[in-house]
Scaffold this motif. Sequence first.
Motif, PDB file in Angstrom:
ATOM      1  N   ALA A  75      -5.586  -5.969  12.143  1.00 51.74           N
ATOM      2  CA  ALA A  75      -4.765  -4.765  11.935  1.00 51.74           C
ATOM      3  C   ALA A  75      -4.055  -4.819  10.580  1.00 51.74           C
ATOM      4  CB  ALA A  75      -3.744  -4.606  13.055  1.00 51.74           C
ATOM      5  N   GLU A  76      -3.587  -5.999  10.177  1.00 53.92           N
ATOM      6  CA  GLU A  76      -2.929  -6.148   8.876  1.00 53.92           C
ATOM      7  C   GLU A  76      -3.934  -5.939   7.744  1.00 53.92           C
ATOM      8  OE1 GLU A  76      -1.404 -10.091   9.261  1.00 53.92           O
ATOM      9  OE2 GLU A  76       0.354  -9.448  10.402  1.00 53.92           O
ATOM     10  N   ALA A  77      -5.149  -6.425   7.930  1.00 46.63           N
ATOM     11  CA  ALA A  77      -6.198  -6.237   6.916  1.00 46.63           C
ATOM     12  C   ALA A  77      -6.530  -4.748   6.778  1.00 46.63           C
ATOM     13  CB  ALA A  77      -7.443  -7.028   7.297  1.00 46.63           C
ATOM     14  N   ARG A  78      -6.635  -4.054   7.907  1.00 43.95           N
ATOM     15  CA  ARG A  78      -6.918  -2.609   7.845  1.00 43.95           C
ATOM     16  C   ARG A  78      -5.815  -1.872   7.106  1.00 43.95           C
ATOM     17  NH1 ARG A  78      -8.535  -3.724  13.183  1.00 43.95           N
ATOM     18  NH2 ARG A  78      -6.577  -2.892  13.993  1.00 43.95           N
ATOM     19  N   ARG A  79      -4.557  -2.236   7.365  1.00 45.55           N
ATOM     20  CA  ARG A  79      -3.444  -1.579   6.664  1.00 45.55           C
ATOM     21  C   ARG A  79      -3.505  -1.850   5.159  1.00 45.55           C
ATOM     22  NH1 ARG A  79      -0.662  -2.787  11.508  1.00 45.55           N
ATOM     23  NH2 ARG A  79       0.105  -4.778  10.704  1.00 45.55           N
ATOM     24  N   ALA A  80      -3.854  -3.068   4.778  1.00 46.68           N
ATOM     25  CA  ALA A  80      -3.951  -3.411   3.355  1.00 46.68           C
ATOM     26  C   ALA A  80      -5.066  -2.609   2.680  1.00 46.68           C
ATOM     27  CB  ALA A  80      -4.194  -4.917   3.191  1.00 46.68           C
ATOM     28  N   VAL A  81      -6.191  -2.461   3.349  1.00 43.28           N
ATOM     29  CA  VAL A  81      -7.304  -1.688   2.792  1.00 43.28           C
ATOM     30  C   VAL A  81      -6.916  -0.220   2.676  1.00 43.28           C
ATOM     31  CG1 VAL A  81      -9.647  -0.841   3.273  1.00 43.28           C
ATOM     32  CG2 VAL A  81      -9.108  -3.275   3.529  1.00 43.28           C
ATOM     33  N   GLU A  82      -6.315   0.321   3.712  1.00 47.71           N
ATOM     34  CA  GLU A  82      -5.912   1.729   3.680  1.00 47.71           C
ATOM     35  C   GLU A  82      -4.907   1.977   2.553  1.00 47.71           C
ATOM     36  OE1 GLU A  82      -4.741   5.262   6.743  1.00 47.71           O
ATOM     37  OE2 GLU A  82      -4.037   3.251   7.237  1.00 47.71           O
ATOM     38  N   ARG A  83      -3.946   1.082   2.422  1.00 49.86           N
ATOM     39  CA  ARG A  83      -2.936   1.214   1.368  1.00 49.86           C
ATOM     40  C   ARG A  83      -3.590   1.197  -0.016  1.00 49.86           C
ATOM     41  NH1 ARG A  83       0.369  -1.976   3.644  1.00 49.86           N
ATOM     42  NH2 ARG A  83      -0.475  -3.885   2.773  1.00 49.86           N
ATOM     43  N   ALA A  84      -4.523   0.272  -0.255  1.00 47.70           N
ATOM     44  CA  ALA A  84      -5.195   0.172  -1.554  1.00 47.70           C
ATOM     45  C   ALA A  84      -6.002   1.425  -1.867  1.00 47.70           C
ATOM     46  CB  ALA A  84      -6.103  -1.062  -1.588  1.00 47.70           C
ATOM     47  N   VAL A  85      -6.701   1.933  -0.879  1.00 46.97           N
ATOM     48  CA  VAL A  85      -7.541   3.125  -1.097  1.00 46.97           C
ATOM     49  C   VAL A  85      -6.680   4.358  -1.317  1.00 46.97           C
ATOM     50  CG1 VAL A  85      -9.245   4.666  -0.034  1.00 46.97           C
ATOM     51  CG2 VAL A  85      -9.530   2.175   0.133  1.00 46.97           C
ATOM     52  N   VAL A  86      -5.657   4.537  -0.502  1.00 49.43           N
ATOM     53  CA  VAL A  86      -4.787   5.710  -0.642  1.00 49.43           C
ATOM     54  C   VAL A  86      -4.064   5.688  -1.986  1.00 49.43           C
ATOM     55  CG1 VAL A  86      -2.716   6.828   0.278  1.00 49.43           C
ATOM     56  CG2 VAL A  86      -4.548   6.130   1.823  1.00 49.43           C
ATOM     57  N   GLU A  87      -3.585   4.513  -2.408  1.00 47.07           N
ATOM     58  CA  GLU A  87      -2.932   4.409  -3.719  1.00 47.07           C
ATOM     59  C   GLU A  87      -3.890   4.772  -4.842  1.00 47.07           C
ATOM     60  OE1 GLU A  87      -1.221   0.506  -4.060  1.00 47.07           O
ATOM     61  OE2 GLU A  87       0.238   0.893  -2.464  1.00 47.07           O
ATOM     62  N   ARG A  88      -5.137   4.336  -4.728  1.00 51.53           N
ATOM     63  CA  ARG A  88      -6.137   4.657  -5.755  1.00 51.53           C
ATOM     64  C   ARG A  88      -6.413   6.161  -5.782  1.00 51.53           C
ATOM     65  NH1 ARG A  88     -10.078   1.852  -8.623  1.00 51.53           N
ATOM     66  NH2 ARG A  88     -11.219   3.353  -9.855  1.00 51.53           N
ATOM     67  N   CYS A  89      -6.520   6.766  -4.615  1.00 55.75           N
ATOM     68  CA  CYS A  89      -6.768   8.211  -4.557  1.00 55.75           C
ATOM     69  C   CYS A  89      -5.617   8.983  -5.191  1.00 55.75           C
ATOM     70  CB  CYS A  89      -6.991   8.659  -3.114  1.00 55.75           C
ATOM     71  SG  CYS A  89      -8.539   8.056  -2.404  1.00 55.75           S
TER      72      CYS A  89
END
Length: 147
Positions: free
Chosen positions: A28-42
């Motif tokens: 769950a922590e890994a998913r949050r980190a991935v989502e955060r990185a992608v959303v920040e890039r967008c």
Amino acid sequence: MCEQHRTEFVLEPSAAERRGRAGPCKPAEARRAVERAVVERCRATDCPCDADALSDALLVASELTTNAILHGGGITDFHVDVVGPGVRVSVSDRSDRLPVVAPPTDRQGRRRVGGHGWPIVCRLARDVRVTDLPSGGKCITAVVPLS
């Protein structure tokens, strides 16, 4: 293994370098980190995020971290970054064993529960690399397209 996997030798970060970075220890922590990185890039590029591509990246992160916990002796390092048109997820664990695809049935012909994680990673990622670490263990890096 993925048919096109790569195994390579790289230098592992020192203990002092790793101390400053607390990575995810749970899927769950890994998913949050991935989502955060992608959303920040967008946001930074003012481009809409592709929901299906983000879902694929989240699933790959979840499968890699789950496999490290179940089969690799635990997560020893985690990195995520957005590179070009994809998100790169790297998960390190303590095991030297390469990932394998489990047969769908056991010796008695009964269907197995699980065993789908590695094939999912191989199907969703455009590039998967397995890297041997000098102090033991491995790092699996998968790049998932975001478009």
